[in-house]
Write an enzyme that holds these catalytic residues in place. Structure first.
Site, PDB file in Angstrom:
ATOM      1  N   SER A 136       0.647  -1.074   0.102  1.00 43.10           N
ATOM      2  CA  SER A 136      -0.091  -0.160   0.202  1.00 43.10           C
ATOM      3  C   SER A 136       0.807   1.247  -0.193  1.00 43.10           C
ATOM      4  O   SER A 136       1.789   1.206   0.308  1.00 43.10           O
ATOM      5  CB  SER A 136      -0.259  -0.076   0.934  1.00 43.10           C
ATOM      6  OG  SER A 136      -1.290   0.764   1.675  1.00 43.10           O
ATOM      7  N   TYR A 149      -1.617  -1.932  10.284  1.00 44.15           N
ATOM      8  CA  TYR A 149      -2.233  -1.788   8.971  1.00 44.15           C
ATOM      9  C   TYR A 149      -0.651  -1.351   8.548  1.00 44.15           C
ATOM     10  O   TYR A 149      -0.398  -2.031   7.162  1.00 44.15           O
ATOM     11  CB  TYR A 149      -3.114  -0.618   8.387  1.00 44.15           C
ATOM     12  CG  TYR A 149      -3.026  -1.143   6.701  1.00 44.15           C
ATOM     13  CD1 TYR A 149      -4.533  -2.096   6.183  1.00 44.15           C
ATOM     14  CD2 TYR A 149      -2.925   0.152   5.887  1.00 44.15           C
ATOM     15  CE1 TYR A 149      -4.137  -2.516   5.445  1.00 44.15           C
ATOM     16  CE2 TYR A 149      -3.111  -0.374   4.790  1.00 44.15           C
ATOM     17  CZ  TYR A 149      -3.756  -1.176   4.071  1.00 44.15           C
ATOM     18  OH  TYR A 149      -3.708  -1.287   2.539  1.00 44.15           O
TER      19      TYR A 149
END
Length: 252
Positions: A136, A149
């Site tokens: 990401s 995350y």
């Protein structure tokens, strides 16, 4: 890679980015096996003509069963995409966040490792193939409301780099897909007007995957500002901007 001739297993392809990529691989001519936990979504993928397999990446036995099923039915498998992941907000001032942190690590990091471990011996034995990990932009430019995350995606980036080095000479390539914010539903688009549309994102990804050689990092234009923030001297400013989203946490 030639995206028209692959046999692809995507763990976590029953919705969102994973399903969009599955559809594009299939439209290009590749054979695609969709993996996921939810039987209702797997049934929907099967209705589209995909081969499907149940897999829970937090359960090693489930991953092994999925591998055995995939390789039994598709012994020519040459591409594995580790798409499964969760995004859970956490307030680090509240110790109760630890449950979310543990779930995030078990899915995003250990789940990725479980899938790679399950299929790497097959890819090495056949003398070639591709592993596509999924990180990401948040791996390189943290989003403070989702700290674990960000940590897991940074870890998968480092793991991908090490995996590529260790598989050098085996014929197995490692590519890392680095998505920015992607609006996979209309609700996502309304919540984040800057998010890239799912179709535009998936189209750009497939163009990059189809390059020869396949890039080590699949970077769509919309994620480059995150990937290169430290190099470009914009890191502190962008993290400060993103920290404003901490107000979304309950009690802030």
């Amino acid at each position: 890679m030639d995206i028209s001739t692959r046999t692809v297993f995507i763990a976590g392809a029953t919705s969102g980015i994973g399903l969009a990529l599955a559809r594009r691989f299939a439209a290009a001519g590749s054979t695609v096996v969709v993996g996921g936990r939810r039987t209702d979504l797997l049934a929907g993928a099967a209705a589209e003509g995909f081969a499907t397999v149940t897999v829970d990446v937090t359960d090693g036995d489930s991953v092994d069963r999925a591998r055995d099923t995939v390789l039994r039915d598709h012994p020519g498998l040459d591409t594995v995409v580790t798409m499964s992941g969760v995004m859970i907000p956490e307030d680090l001032r509240d110790p109760a966040h630890f449950g979310a942190a543990r779930q995030t690590v078990d899915t995003n990091l250990l789940g990725t490792i479980r899938v790679i471990d399950a299929f790497t011996p097959h890819l090495i034995a056949r003398g070639g193939g591709t592993v596509v990990t999924v990180t990401s932009g948040i791996a390189f430019l943290p989003f403070p409301p989702m700290p674990t995350y960000a940590a897991t995606k940074a870890a998968v980036h480092a793991y991908s780099e090490a995996l590529r080095a260790q598989l050098d000479g085996t014929g197995v390539e490692v590519s890392e897909l680095v998505p920015p914010a992607v609006a996979v539903t209309p609700e996502h688009a309304r919540a984040n007007p800057r998010a890239l549309g799912l179709d535009a994102f998936a189209d750009e990804v497939m163009d990059l995957l189809g390059a020869d050689p396949t890039p080590h990092e699949i970077l769509v234009e919309g994620v480059r500002m995150h990937r290169w923030a430290e190099r470009d001297g914009t890191y502190d400013e962008l993290v400060a901007q993103r920290s404003q989203a901490l107000s979304m946490l309950p009690g802030r």
